[in-house]
Design a protein around this motif. Structure first.
Motif, PDB file in Angstrom:
ATOM      1  N   ASP A   9      53.763  -1.452  38.960  1.00  0.00           N
ATOM      2  CA  ASP A   9      53.584  -1.414  37.506  1.00  0.00           C
ATOM      3  C   ASP A   9      52.100  -1.333  37.147  1.00  0.00           C
ATOM      4  OD1 ASP A   9      56.297  -1.519  37.095  1.00  0.00           O
ATOM      5  OD2 ASP A   9      56.337  -3.701  36.848  1.00  0.00           O
ATOM      6  N   MET A  10      51.283  -2.147  37.802  1.00  0.00           N
ATOM      7  CA  MET A  10      49.846  -2.122  37.544  1.00  0.00           C
ATOM      8  C   MET A  10      49.250  -0.792  37.998  1.00  0.00           C
ATOM      9  SD  MET A  10      47.276  -3.415  36.171  1.00  0.00           S
ATOM     10  CE  MET A  10      47.491  -5.112  35.844  1.00  0.00           C
ATOM     11  N   LEU A  11      49.763  -0.265  39.094  1.00  0.00           N
ATOM     12  CA  LEU A  11      49.300   1.031  39.583  1.00  0.00           C
ATOM     13  C   LEU A  11      49.583   2.121  38.553  1.00  0.00           C
ATOM     14  CD1 LEU A  11      48.196   2.932  41.751  1.00  0.00           C
ATOM     15  CD2 LEU A  11      50.494   2.971  42.748  1.00  0.00           C
ATOM     16  N   ARG A  12      50.757   2.074  37.944  1.00  0.00           N
ATOM     17  CA  ARG A  12      51.099   3.059  36.913  1.00  0.00           C
ATOM     18  C   ARG A  12      50.139   2.965  35.722  1.00  0.00           C
ATOM     19  NH1 ARG A  12      56.220   1.765  38.815  1.00  0.00           N
ATOM     20  NH2 ARG A  12      57.312   3.579  39.649  1.00  0.00           N
ATOM     21  N   VAL A  13      49.730   1.739  35.381  1.00  0.00           N
ATOM     22  CA  VAL A  13      48.782   1.551  34.285  1.00  0.00           C
ATOM     23  C   VAL A  13      47.446   2.198  34.643  1.00  0.00           C
ATOM     24  CG1 VAL A  13      47.426  -0.186  33.031  1.00  0.00           C
ATOM     25  CG2 VAL A  13      49.878  -0.542  33.400  1.00  0.00           C
ATOM     26  N   TYR A  14      46.938   1.921  35.851  1.00  0.00           N
ATOM     27  CA  TYR A  14      45.669   2.516  36.282  1.00  0.00           C
ATOM     28  C   TYR A  14      45.757   4.035  36.314  1.00  0.00           C
ATOM     29  CZ  TYR A  14      43.416  -1.861  37.595  1.00  0.00           C
ATOM     30  OH  TYR A  14      42.828  -3.087  37.574  1.00  0.00           O
ATOM     31  N   LEU A  15      46.856   4.544  36.820  1.00  0.00           N
ATOM     32  CA  LEU A  15      47.032   5.993  36.922  1.00  0.00           C
ATOM     33  C   LEU A  15      47.102   6.632  35.535  1.00  0.00           C
ATOM     34  CD1 LEU A  15      47.294   8.137  39.064  1.00  0.00           C
ATOM     35  CD2 LEU A  15      49.742   7.744  39.106  1.00  0.00           C
ATOM     36  N   SER A  16      47.814   6.004  34.629  1.00  0.00           N
ATOM     37  CA  SER A  16      47.931   6.512  33.265  1.00  0.00           C
ATOM     38  C   SER A  16      46.567   6.530  32.571  1.00  0.00           C
ATOM     39  CB  SER A  16      48.914   5.660  32.476  1.00  0.00           C
ATOM     40  OG  SER A  16      48.937   6.040  31.130  1.00  0.00           O
ATOM     41  N   ARG A  17      45.828   5.448  32.716  1.00  0.00           N
ATOM     42  CA  ARG A  17      44.502   5.380  32.092  1.00  0.00           C
ATOM     43  C   ARG A  17      43.549   6.408  32.697  1.00  0.00           C
ATOM     44  NH1 ARG A  17      43.917  -1.203  31.824  1.00  0.00           N
ATOM     45  NH2 ARG A  17      45.414  -1.491  30.128  1.00  0.00           N
ATOM     46  N   ALA A  18      43.637   6.587  34.003  1.00  0.00           N
ATOM     47  CA  ALA A  18      42.771   7.566  34.670  1.00  0.00           C
ATOM     48  C   ALA A  18      43.078   8.975  34.183  1.00  0.00           C
ATOM     49  CB  ALA A  18      42.941   7.474  36.185  1.00  0.00           C
TER      50      ALA A  18
END
Length: 171
Positions: free
Chosen positions: A144-153
């Motif tokens: 879930d946190m990875l998806r947040v980082y990926l989305s922001r990137a």
């Protein structure tokens, strides 16, 4: 693990290790040195490598940690703003870029300005093509946190590319 097993199971991943290191460090020579350091440490520990269920994740995590240690030791964070400014000064006028290769170079420059975790997430997912669960293991975080980082990137890259592509145009 003997020499041939080490070659087939570890050295075969050398290119992937290098691409990850280069994506994190943004420097060819530094990435080569980081990969060499990891390979040396893996060679010393080669007897214990057989015990790892996901050797690929272990190797990539080792590369990631080595790169982060190098960044910390050089204190790149303090000079980051100057480096970003220098990178943008060398970017050509995007309106004159006519082929996909130039756009790729521009995107890579924009990606290299992202914070570490975002840069690593977008590199592993979009460049390396790794699965989310593998990236989560390498980056030591939940999916879930990875998806947040990926989305922001991705959002930051998209906005920056749009801004660069629209430079000089009136709204």
């Amino acid at each position: 693990m003997n020499n041939s097993e080490f070659s087939s199971r570890v050295l075969s991943r050398k290119e992937r290790m290098y691409r990850l290191a280069k994506g994190i460090l943004c420097d060819v020579a530094e990435a080569e040195d980081a990969v060499q350091d990891v390979l040396e440490r893996l060679w010393v520990k080669r007897a214990a490598l057989s015990g790892y269920v996901n050797l690929d994740a272990f190797i990539l995590t080792s590369v990631k940690n080595t790169c982060l240690d190098r960044i910390r030791s050089r204190k790149l964070r303090e000079g980051r703003k100057e480096a970003v400014a220098a990178r943008y000064e060398t970017v050509e006028d995007p309106r004159r870029m006519q082929d996909v290769t130039d756009m790729k170079v521009l995107a890579e420059k924009v990606i290299s300005t992202l914070p570490e975790k975002q840069r690593m997430a977008i590199h592993l997912r979009d460049v390396e093509g790794m699965e989310m669960n593998e990236i989560a293991v390498v980056m030591e975080m939940g999916e879930d946190m990875l998806r947040v980082y990926l989305s922001r990137a991705r959002k930051a890259v998209r906005e920056e590319l749009i801004k660069l592509m629209n430079y000089g145009l009136r709204e």
